[in-house]
Design a protein around this motif. Structure first.
Motif, PDB file in Angstrom:
ATOM      1  N   VAL A  15       0.696  -1.231   0.047  1.00 40.08           N
ATOM      2  CA  VAL A  15      -0.030  -0.059  -0.079  1.00 40.08           C
ATOM      3  C   VAL A  15       0.663   1.149   0.171  1.00 40.08           C
ATOM      4  N   GLU A  18       3.004   3.609  -3.488  1.00 39.45           N
ATOM      5  CA  GLU A  18       1.891   4.238  -4.099  1.00 39.45           C
ATOM      6  C   GLU A  18       1.912   3.904  -5.896  1.00 39.45           C
ATOM      7  N   PHE A  21       0.778   0.312  -5.835  1.00 36.79           N
ATOM      8  CA  PHE A  21      -0.515   0.200  -5.494  1.00 36.79           C
ATOM      9  C   PHE A  21      -1.576   0.536  -6.360  1.00 36.79           C
ATOM     10  N   ARG A  95      -9.980   4.178  -5.124  1.00 33.80           N
ATOM     11  CA  ARG A  95      -8.692   3.718  -4.669  1.00 33.80           C
ATOM     12  C   ARG A  95      -8.639   4.050  -3.146  1.00 33.80           C
ATOM     13  N   LYS A  99      -7.536   1.205  -0.412  1.00 36.20           N
ATOM     14  CA  LYS A  99      -6.728   1.665   0.562  1.00 36.20           C
ATOM     15  C   LYS A  99      -6.849   1.094   2.007  1.00 36.20           C
TER      16      LYS A  99
END
Length: 140
Positions: A15, A18, A21, A95, A99
């Motif tokens: 995670v 960035e 992910f 997103r 997350k």
């Protein structure tokens, strides 16, 4: 099906990376966006969750869940993702919620490594997290 050893730090590192992910989330979002309009409808999100069968199985065994209960659950998930309550889910909303989900998984796993059997699926976030960690170990 593949087997990985994973813990909370593996998921958190995924995670925290960035670029990796977001790339993974963007790919899954694009696959879910069946009509290519840049947002997810209730039907598109539901189809995505039905495909991974998180709700209809319990430890790999099919579970009979009443259709009205499934509809309520999918509606609840959609409302959680639809942060601006626009009736659609854009990429940024997706997103942010993914997350949160992944960080909750990381917290749940904690620091004790566990062995997980994961279905072969190019969109599996936990598999991507394990792959990222393995690539970092291999390059060091």
């Amino acid at each position: 099906m593949g087997v990985v050893i994973i813990d909370g730090s593996t998921v958190r590192a995924f995670v925290d990376d960035e670029a990796q992910f977001n790339k993974c989330v963007d790919e899954v979002f694009a696959a879910l966006d069946l009509n290519g309009d840049g947002v997810l409808s209730r039907a598109e999100l539901r189809k995505g969750f039905e495909t991974i069968r998180l709700i209809e199985t319990h430890f790999g065994v099919d579970v009979a869940t009443p259709p009205e209960q499934l509809s309520q659950l999918y509606d609840s998930i959609f409302e959680k993702f639809d942060l601006d309550q626009s009736g659609t889910i854009d990429l940024e909303e997706y997103r942010l919620e993914m997350k949160k989900i992944m960080l909750a998984i990381a917290d749940g796993l904690g620091s004790s490594p566990i062995q997980m059997a994961l279905e072969d699926n190019r969109d599996n976030f936990l598999q991507k997290a394990a792959d990222l960690e393995a690539s970092k170990i291999a390059s060091s």
